[in-house]
Motif scaffolding. Sequence first.
Motif, PDB file in Angstrom:
ATOM      1  N   GLY A   1      12.350  -2.129  11.193  1.00 52.62           N
ATOM      2  CA  GLY A   1      11.584  -1.075  10.542  1.00 52.62           C
ATOM      3  C   GLY A   1      10.453  -1.573   9.660  1.00 52.62           C
ATOM      4  O   GLY A   1       9.999  -0.855   8.773  1.00 52.62           O
ATOM      5  N   LYS A   2       9.957  -2.778   9.909  1.00 50.47           N
ATOM      6  CA  LYS A   2       8.903  -3.333   9.061  1.00 50.47           C
ATOM      7  C   LYS A   2       7.617  -2.511   9.147  1.00 50.47           C
ATOM      8  O   LYS A   2       6.929  -2.320   8.135  1.00 50.47           O
ATOM      9  CB  LYS A   2       8.630  -4.786   9.433  1.00 50.47           C
ATOM     10  N   THR A   3       7.280  -2.014  10.339  1.00 50.98           N
ATOM     11  CA  THR A   3       6.062  -1.215  10.479  1.00 50.98           C
ATOM     12  C   THR A   3       6.152   0.059   9.650  1.00 50.98           C
ATOM     13  O   THR A   3       5.204   0.437   8.954  1.00 50.98           O
ATOM     14  CB  THR A   3       5.822  -0.868  11.958  1.00 50.98           C
ATOM     15  N   THR A   4       7.306   0.707   9.692  1.00 49.28           N
ATOM     16  CA  THR A   4       7.505   1.932   8.927  1.00 49.28           C
ATOM     17  C   THR A   4       7.381   1.676   7.437  1.00 49.28           C
ATOM     18  O   THR A   4       6.713   2.430   6.706  1.00 49.28           O
ATOM     19  CB  THR A   4       8.883   2.539   9.253  1.00 49.28           C
ATOM     20  N   LEU A   5       8.001   0.601   6.942  1.00 48.15           N
ATOM     21  CA  LEU A   5       7.952   0.323   5.513  1.00 48.15           C
ATOM     22  C   LEU A   5       6.566  -0.154   5.078  1.00 48.15           C
ATOM     23  O   LEU A   5       6.137   0.128   3.952  1.00 48.15           O
ATOM     24  CB  LEU A   5       9.012  -0.713   5.136  1.00 48.15           C
ATOM     25  N   ALA A   6       5.861  -0.862   5.946  1.00 47.00           N
ATOM     26  CA  ALA A   6       4.485  -1.247   5.633  1.00 47.00           C
ATOM     27  C   ALA A   6       3.604  -0.011   5.517  1.00 47.00           C
ATOM     28  O   ALA A   6       2.803   0.119   4.569  1.00 47.00           O
ATOM     29  CB  ALA A   6       3.936  -2.187   6.709  1.00 47.00           C
ATOM     30  N   ALA A   7       3.748   0.915   6.454  1.00 49.03           N
ATOM     31  CA  ALA A   7       2.963   2.152   6.420  1.00 49.03           C
ATOM     32  C   ALA A   7       3.321   2.986   5.195  1.00 49.03           C
ATOM     33  O   ALA A   7       2.439   3.562   4.535  1.00 49.03           O
ATOM     34  CB  ALA A   7       3.201   2.949   7.703  1.00 49.03           C
ATOM     35  N   ALA A   8       4.623   3.066   4.863  1.00 48.85           N
ATOM     36  CA  ALA A   8       5.054   3.832   3.691  1.00 48.85           C
ATOM     37  C   ALA A   8       4.488   3.231   2.409  1.00 48.85           C
ATOM     38  O   ALA A   8       4.045   3.953   1.503  1.00 48.85           O
ATOM     39  CB  ALA A   8       6.579   3.875   3.635  1.00 48.85           C
ATOM     40  N   THR A   9       4.506   1.906   2.316  1.00 51.90           N
ATOM     41  CA  THR A   9       3.975   1.234   1.130  1.00 51.90           C
ATOM     42  C   THR A   9       2.478   1.485   0.993  1.00 51.90           C
ATOM     43  O   THR A   9       1.973   1.761  -0.111  1.00 51.90           O
ATOM     44  CB  THR A   9       4.254  -0.280   1.209  1.00 51.90           C
ATOM     45  N   ALA A  10       1.755   1.391   2.101  1.00 53.27           N
ATOM     46  CA  ALA A  10       0.316   1.641   2.064  1.00 53.27           C
ATOM     47  C   ALA A  10       0.017   3.071   1.643  1.00 53.27           C
ATOM     48  O   ALA A  10      -0.897   3.317   0.839  1.00 53.27           O
ATOM     49  CB  ALA A  10      -0.290   1.350   3.444  1.00 53.27           C
ATOM     50  N   ALA A  11       0.785   4.029   2.169  1.00 50.56           N
ATOM     51  CA  ALA A  11       0.582   5.429   1.795  1.00 50.56           C
ATOM     52  C   ALA A  11       0.842   5.644   0.309  1.00 50.56           C
ATOM     53  O   ALA A  11       0.118   6.384  -0.365  1.00 50.56           O
ATOM     54  CB  ALA A  11       1.494   6.320   2.638  1.00 50.56           C
ATOM     55  N   ARG A  12       1.874   4.981  -0.223  1.00 53.62           N
ATOM     56  CA  ARG A  12       2.190   5.099  -1.656  1.00 53.62           C
ATOM     57  C   ARG A  12       1.060   4.505  -2.506  1.00 53.62           C
ATOM     58  O   ARG A  12       0.656   5.081  -3.523  1.00 53.62           O
ATOM     59  CB  ARG A  12       3.511   4.383  -1.919  1.00 53.62           C
ATOM     60  N   LEU A  13       0.537   3.351  -2.101  1.00 47.33           N
ATOM     61  CA  LEU A  13      -0.549   2.724  -2.853  1.00 47.33           C
ATOM     62  C   LEU A  13      -1.797   3.596  -2.853  1.00 47.33           C
ATOM     63  O   LEU A  13      -2.473   3.739  -3.879  1.00 47.33           O
ATOM     64  CB  LEU A  13      -0.857   1.350  -2.251  1.00 47.33           C
ATOM     65  N   ALA A  14      -2.121   4.181  -1.702  1.00 52.87           N
ATOM     66  CA  ALA A  14      -3.291   5.052  -1.617  1.00 52.87           C
ATOM     67  C   ALA A  14      -3.110   6.293  -2.488  1.00 52.87           C
ATOM     68  O   ALA A  14      -4.044   6.727  -3.170  1.00 52.87           O
ATOM     69  CB  ALA A  14      -3.537   5.451  -0.162  1.00 52.87           C
ATOM     70  N   ALA A  15      -1.887   6.848  -2.491  1.00 53.45           N
ATOM     71  CA  ALA A  15      -1.617   8.038  -3.301  1.00 53.45           C
ATOM     72  C   ALA A  15      -1.720   7.743  -4.793  1.00 53.45           C
ATOM     73  O   ALA A  15      -1.993   8.647  -5.596  1.00 53.45           O
ATOM     74  CB  ALA A  15      -0.227   8.586  -2.969  1.00 53.45           C
ATOM     75  N   SER A  16      -1.520   6.468  -5.180  1.00 52.99           N
ATOM     76  CA  SER A  16      -1.609   6.093  -6.594  1.00 52.99           C
ATOM     77  C   SER A  16      -3.044   5.825  -7.036  1.00 52.99           C
ATOM     78  O   SER A  16      -3.276   5.476  -8.196  1.00 52.99           O
ATOM     79  CB  SER A  16      -0.755   4.853  -6.859  1.00 52.99           C
ATOM     80  N   GLY A  17      -4.002   5.978  -6.117  1.00 49.77           N
ATOM     81  CA  GLY A  17      -5.403   5.821  -6.479  1.00 49.77           C
ATOM     82  C   GLY A  17      -6.021   4.511  -6.049  1.00 49.77           C
ATOM     83  O   GLY A  17      -7.202   4.272  -6.315  1.00 49.77           O
ATOM     84  N   ARG A  18      -5.259   3.648  -5.359  1.00 54.06           N
ATOM     85  CA  ARG A  18      -5.814   2.385  -4.868  1.00 54.06           C
ATOM     86  C   ARG A  18      -6.386   2.586  -3.465  1.00 54.06           C
ATOM     87  O   ARG A  18      -5.725   3.138  -2.600  1.00 54.06           O
ATOM     88  CB  ARG A  18      -4.741   1.296  -4.824  1.00 54.06           C
ATOM     89  N   LYS A  19      -7.590   2.103  -3.252  1.00 61.07           N
ATOM     90  CA  LYS A  19      -8.131   2.121  -1.902  1.00 61.07           C
ATOM     91  C   LYS A  19      -7.352   1.101  -1.069  1.00 61.07           C
ATOM     92  O   LYS A  19      -7.337  -0.089  -1.399  1.00 61.07           O
ATOM     93  CB  LYS A  19      -9.613   1.763  -1.910  1.00 61.07           C
ATOM     94  N   THR A  20      -6.713   1.574  -0.007  1.00 62.68           N
ATOM     95  CA  THR A  20      -5.759   0.733   0.720  1.00 62.68           C
ATOM     96  C   THR A  20      -6.047   0.735   2.212  1.00 62.68           C
ATOM     97  O   THR A  20      -6.261   1.790   2.813  1.00 62.68           O
ATOM     98  CB  THR A  20      -4.320   1.220   0.483  1.00 62.68           C
ATOM     99  N   LEU A  21      -6.045  -0.466   2.789  1.00 60.19           N
ATOM    100  CA  LEU A  21      -6.112  -0.605   4.240  1.00 60.19           C
ATOM    101  C   LEU A  21      -4.764  -1.096   4.722  1.00 60.19           C
ATOM    102  O   LEU A  21      -4.225  -2.073   4.201  1.00 60.19           O
ATOM    103  CB  LEU A  21      -7.192  -1.625   4.632  1.00 60.19           C
ATOM    104  N   VAL A  22      -4.194  -0.445   5.723  1.00 62.82           N
ATOM    105  CA  VAL A  22      -3.010  -0.966   6.396  1.00 62.82           C
ATOM    106  C   VAL A  22      -3.434  -1.377   7.788  1.00 62.82           C
ATOM    107  O   VAL A  22      -4.030  -0.599   8.538  1.00 62.82           O
ATOM    108  CB  VAL A  22      -1.855   0.067   6.425  1.00 62.82           C
ATOM    109  N   VAL A  23      -3.196  -2.651   8.110  1.00 64.61           N
ATOM    110  CA  VAL A  23      -3.673  -3.218   9.370  1.00 64.61           C
ATOM    111  C   VAL A  23      -2.517  -3.896  10.080  1.00 64.61           C
ATOM    112  O   VAL A  23      -1.685  -4.549   9.450  1.00 64.61           O
ATOM    113  CB  VAL A  23      -4.835  -4.217   9.114  1.00 64.61           C
ATOM    114  N   SER A  24      -2.439  -3.737  11.392  1.00 70.11           N
ATOM    115  CA  SER A  24      -1.355  -4.316  12.174  1.00 70.11           C
ATOM    116  C   SER A  24      -1.867  -5.455  13.045  1.00 70.11           C
ATOM    117  O   SER A  24      -2.868  -5.320  13.741  1.00 70.11           O
ATOM    118  CB  SER A  24      -0.715  -3.251  13.062  1.00 70.11           C
ATOM    119  N   THR A  25      -1.159  -6.605  12.971  1.00 72.65           N
ATOM    120  CA  THR A  25      -1.411  -7.712  13.895  1.00 72.65           C
ATOM    121  C   THR A  25      -0.311  -7.800  14.947  1.00 72.65           C
ATOM    122  O   THR A  25      -0.286  -8.747  15.738  1.00 72.65           O
ATOM    123  CB  THR A  25      -1.504  -9.051  13.141  1.00 72.65           C
ATOM    124  N   ASP A  26       0.590  -6.826  14.942  1.00 72.32           N
ATOM    125  CA  ASP A  26       1.701  -6.793  15.888  1.00 72.32           C
ATOM    126  C   ASP A  26       1.203  -6.289  17.243  1.00 72.32           C
ATOM    127  O   ASP A  26       0.653  -5.187  17.320  1.00 72.32           O
ATOM    128  CB  ASP A  26       2.803  -5.871  15.359  1.00 72.32           C
TER     129      ASP A  26
END
Length: 407
Positions: free
Chosen positions: A13-38
């Motif tokens: 579930g690493k992809t799910t948790l990476a996406a969830a973390t990125a969404a949380r960071l963006a919601a907190s006001g940080r400009k966030t890019l989530v990028v996959s090398t998988d």
Amino acid sequence: MRVLLFTGKGGVGKTTLAAATAARLAASGRKTLVVSTDPAHSLADALAIPATAEPSEVDTGLWVSQVDTRALVDSSWFELRTHLHVLLGGAGVDGLAVEELTVLPGAEELLALIEVHRLVRNGPWDTVVVDCAPTADTLRLLAVPEAFAGYLEKLFPTHRRVVRGVLAGLAGGDVARWDAVVDALGELAGQLTAVRALLADQERTSVRLVLNPERVVAAETRRTLTALALHGIRVDGMAVNRLVPDPGDDDTTAGNWLRARRGEQDAVLGELRDALEVMGVPGLPVRTVSYRAEEPVGLGALAALAHELYGDDDPLAGAALAPLVSVEGAGRSLDAEYRLRLALPLGPETDIDLARVGDELAVTVAGRRRLVALPPVLRRCEVTDASAEADGLVVCFRPDPRLWMRS
């Protein structure tokens, strides 16, 4: 800018948790890019939105990108490989050997990292969250820049690249062709240096290990922790996914099954925390998130998952990592003693092999090997002893009379 890489055994579930973390960071006001090398390209599926290699804003402050390694090989590597074909062919290298020499190991992984670095360098983001490939591929990916740089130096040493036209004859007397090769190699070398600096920058870059509460997965995660430390890459925490709910007093068959399964998972978590203490990293955060009845797909579900995982904590908060190499001892006489400490989290079952190779120490831990450059003072010394301690490997040195007296 902070860079946070997620990896773990396939299917945890690493992809799910990476996406969830990125969404949380963006919601907190940080400009966030989530990028996959998988190569599996499941990041878009987790977010339930389309994604391409070019970053696109999918929500306020949240961008997404999926690296297309095949396209990178076709575009970025093709031109350099064409130049090398001509150069090596002009030097009289057999055609089949030319093919073998120009298919460099790890080229796709390397180009993926270079692309991530490009996004980090050029983007407007405060944070870049990287959904890496499963553990084995990620370890190879993160080790590629150093290995690739060594391969490049052996194939075309720096001192031969910097002199314009020295080997132009190998390109059939075509100075312009040689200059093009030198320029391409120089650019690649510069990119390698930048990628290695980014990975080793413990203030900016860290890895988050994702696992399920299962013994086999936990064992691989511990080995990964050690392997990443060997490469000087900071692991700032672990995320344990899919913890089954506690059924309480439910006495049904389903309740009894859940109780037994949860008891097994709690035992694995206890063993993991005990192992981290033995390995000298008791302060490494181990966060947990429960198994959900519905698959967490889409920004709303990912936000709820991130809230359970982090609570009110900053998702970027994590443990620090001690410097890989430190030296104790001093003296200028032949009776001086030195202790080189390699800060590696080691379990009691960890296989270790050490060898002195010139001015480097070849360290093999859990099947992973790295050449560690010796500090200058130890290059004139000989190894007298080595031991595995709670906080890493300790290698003892004393001056080598044959070398010491020449200094």
